[in-house]
Design an enzyme around this catalytic site. Structure first.
Site, PDB file in Angstrom:
ATOM      1  N   CYS A  99     -19.277   0.252 121.262  1.00  0.00           N
ATOM      2  CA  CYS A  99     -20.589   0.300 120.618  1.00  0.00           C
ATOM      3  C   CYS A  99     -20.986   1.752 120.378  1.00  0.00           C
ATOM      4  O   CYS A  99     -20.706   2.632 121.191  1.00  0.00           O
ATOM      5  CB  CYS A  99     -21.643  -0.436 121.433  1.00  0.00           C
ATOM      6  SG  CYS A  99     -22.380   0.503 122.763  1.00  0.00           S
ATOM      7  N   GLU A 100     -21.596   1.964 119.228  1.00  0.00           N
ATOM      8  CA  GLU A 100     -21.930   3.335 118.861  1.00  0.00           C
ATOM      9  C   GLU A 100     -23.145   3.863 119.620  1.00  0.00           C
ATOM     10  O   GLU A 100     -23.444   5.035 119.573  1.00  0.00           O
ATOM     11  CB  GLU A 100     -22.137   3.451 117.350  1.00  0.00           C
ATOM     12  CG  GLU A 100     -23.346   2.720 116.808  1.00  0.00           C
ATOM     13  CD  GLU A 100     -23.456   2.858 115.292  1.00  0.00           C
ATOM     14  OE1 GLU A 100     -22.425   3.015 114.630  1.00  0.00           O
ATOM     15  OE2 GLU A 100     -24.586   2.809 114.792  1.00  0.00           O
ATOM     16  N   HIS A 101     -23.831   2.988 120.328  1.00  0.00           N
ATOM     17  CA  HIS A 101     -25.012   3.429 121.082  1.00  0.00           C
ATOM     18  C   HIS A 101     -24.665   3.958 122.461  1.00  0.00           C
ATOM     19  O   HIS A 101     -25.299   4.875 122.949  1.00  0.00           O
ATOM     20  CB  HIS A 101     -26.013   2.279 121.216  1.00  0.00           C
ATOM     21  CG  HIS A 101     -26.472   1.745 119.891  1.00  0.00           C
ATOM     22  ND1 HIS A 101     -26.529   0.400 119.601  1.00  0.00           N
ATOM     23  CD2 HIS A 101     -26.857   2.391 118.778  1.00  0.00           C
ATOM     24  CE1 HIS A 101     -26.948   0.245 118.355  1.00  0.00           C
ATOM     25  NE2 HIS A 101     -27.155   1.432 117.837  1.00  0.00           N
ATOM     26  N   HIS A 102     -23.686   3.327 123.121  1.00  0.00           N
ATOM     27  CA  HIS A 102     -23.353   3.720 124.488  1.00  0.00           C
ATOM     28  C   HIS A 102     -21.887   4.096 124.676  1.00  0.00           C
ATOM     29  O   HIS A 102     -21.491   4.496 125.763  1.00  0.00           O
ATOM     30  CB  HIS A 102     -23.700   2.582 125.455  1.00  0.00           C
ATOM     31  CG  HIS A 102     -25.112   2.109 125.337  1.00  0.00           C
ATOM     32  ND1 HIS A 102     -25.480   1.035 124.549  1.00  0.00           N
ATOM     33  CD2 HIS A 102     -26.261   2.582 125.875  1.00  0.00           C
ATOM     34  CE1 HIS A 102     -26.788   0.864 124.611  1.00  0.00           C
ATOM     35  NE2 HIS A 102     -27.290   1.786 125.404  1.00  0.00           N
ATOM     36  N   GLN A 140     -21.851  -4.352 115.931  1.00  0.00           N
ATOM     37  CA  GLN A 140     -21.197  -5.595 115.511  1.00  0.00           C
ATOM     38  C   GLN A 140     -21.615  -5.970 114.093  1.00  0.00           C
ATOM     39  O   GLN A 140     -20.809  -6.455 113.297  1.00  0.00           O
ATOM     40  CB  GLN A 140     -21.543  -6.717 116.497  1.00  0.00           C
ATOM     41  CG  GLN A 140     -20.758  -7.989 116.217  1.00  0.00           C
ATOM     42  CD  GLN A 140     -21.011  -9.080 117.232  1.00  0.00           C
ATOM     43  OE1 GLN A 140     -21.241  -8.792 118.410  1.00  0.00           O
ATOM     44  NE2 GLN A 140     -20.986 -10.323 116.800  1.00  0.00           N
ATOM     45  N   HIS A 168     -20.844  -7.616 124.537  1.00  0.00           N
ATOM     46  CA  HIS A 168     -21.110  -6.180 124.569  1.00  0.00           C
ATOM     47  C   HIS A 168     -21.239  -5.723 126.016  1.00  0.00           C
ATOM     48  O   HIS A 168     -22.153  -6.137 126.715  1.00  0.00           O
ATOM     49  CB  HIS A 168     -22.405  -5.873 123.803  1.00  0.00           C
ATOM     50  CG  HIS A 168     -22.279  -6.119 122.331  1.00  0.00           C
ATOM     51  ND1 HIS A 168     -22.393  -5.123 121.400  1.00  0.00           N
ATOM     52  CD2 HIS A 168     -22.009  -7.251 121.636  1.00  0.00           C
ATOM     53  CE1 HIS A 168     -22.214  -5.630 120.195  1.00  0.00           C
ATOM     54  NE2 HIS A 168     -21.987  -6.926 120.313  1.00  0.00           N
ATOM     55  N   CYS A 170     -22.173  -3.038 127.113  1.00  0.00           N
ATOM     56  CA  CYS A 170     -23.406  -2.282 127.393  1.00  0.00           C
ATOM     57  C   CYS A 170     -24.525  -3.225 127.821  1.00  0.00           C
ATOM     58  O   CYS A 170     -25.457  -2.813 128.506  1.00  0.00           O
ATOM     59  CB  CYS A 170     -23.813  -1.417 126.198  1.00  0.00           C
ATOM     60  SG  CYS A 170     -24.169  -2.327 124.704  1.00  0.00           S
TER      61      CYS A 170
HETATM   62 ZN    ZN Z   1     -24.305  -0.408 123.424  1.00  0.00          ZN
END
Ligand code: ZN
Length: 211
Positions: A99-102, A140, A168, A170
């Site tokens: 995931c590009e956030h975490h 996603q 996910h 995360c």
């Molecule tokens: Zn994430």
């Protein structure tokens, strides 16, 4: 040899070199040592001495999708199918992404279908496309749209349907810590978007033999 239309892709293929500005390995290893310290451990203890080098290597592999072009993968060869124009479904394509956030793993399966209009590709090419996009930092939702987008663009089929089911990490490992919850996304183009019956057929076939 079919010529692939050279209009600009709606999805990113190669990243802009200036934006990626890839650092050297020593720089990356220093960053990993910093993260180890941030986690609260000592990068100089024996068990961690080789870790920065291993992480740098693993990252090149896990994010190898930036060096590959999904459109090129699809565009290389088309197969002779003697008039086959009904739905082609590749189901249960397992993938790992981040995931590009975490930057933690997303683990899931993609189901990809298209309604050919003359052009058909080898089934492994579809899986390759999923793989290339998965080996980049992702959401996603974006990944789902990128897969349908590039297939629509290169094969120009009557329609593309993509469904992704993924967990996910995360969500499982941090924050709300919801283990085992699955996120479902879908993207439809052409006949799949315009005709609910085609959507139902796709979903029925995806569910048909699953588990
Ligand atoms: Zn994430």
């Amino acid at each position: 040899m079919d010529a692939v239309a050279k209009k600009p892709l709606a999805v990113p293929t190669f990243m802009d070199k200036a934006e990626t500005d890839r650092p050297g390995e020593a720089e990356v290893e220093a960053a990993v040592r910093l993260l180890i310290r941030w986690a609260g451990d000592n990068p100089n203890r024996e068990g961690l001495l080789d870790t920065p080098r291993r992480v740098a290597k693993a990252y090149r592999e896990m994010f190898g999708g930036y060096d590959k072009c999904p459109a090129e993968e699809l565009g290389r060869t088309f197969e002779e199918v003697s008039g086959y124009d009904d739905l082609v479904l590749v189901r249960d394509i397992q993938f790992h992404s981040h995931c590009e956030h975490h930057m933690v793993p997303i683990v899931g399966r993609a189901h990809v279908a298209y309604l050919p209009d003359g052009k058909v590709v080898g089934l492994s090419k579809i899986a390759r496309v999923v793989d290339i996009f998965a080996h980049r930092l992702q959401t996603q939702e974006a990944m789902t749209a990128q897969i349908s987008g590039v297939i629509q663009e290169v094969l120009a089929p009557r329609g593309v349907a993509v469904m992704i089911e993924a967990e996910h990490m995360c969500m499982a490992m941090r924050g709300i810590r919801k283990q085992g919850s699955t996120t479902l996304t879908s993207s439809f183009t052409g006949a799949f978007r315009d005709n609910p019956e085609e959507q139902v057929r796709f979903i029925t076939m995806v569910r048909g033999g699953a588990g």
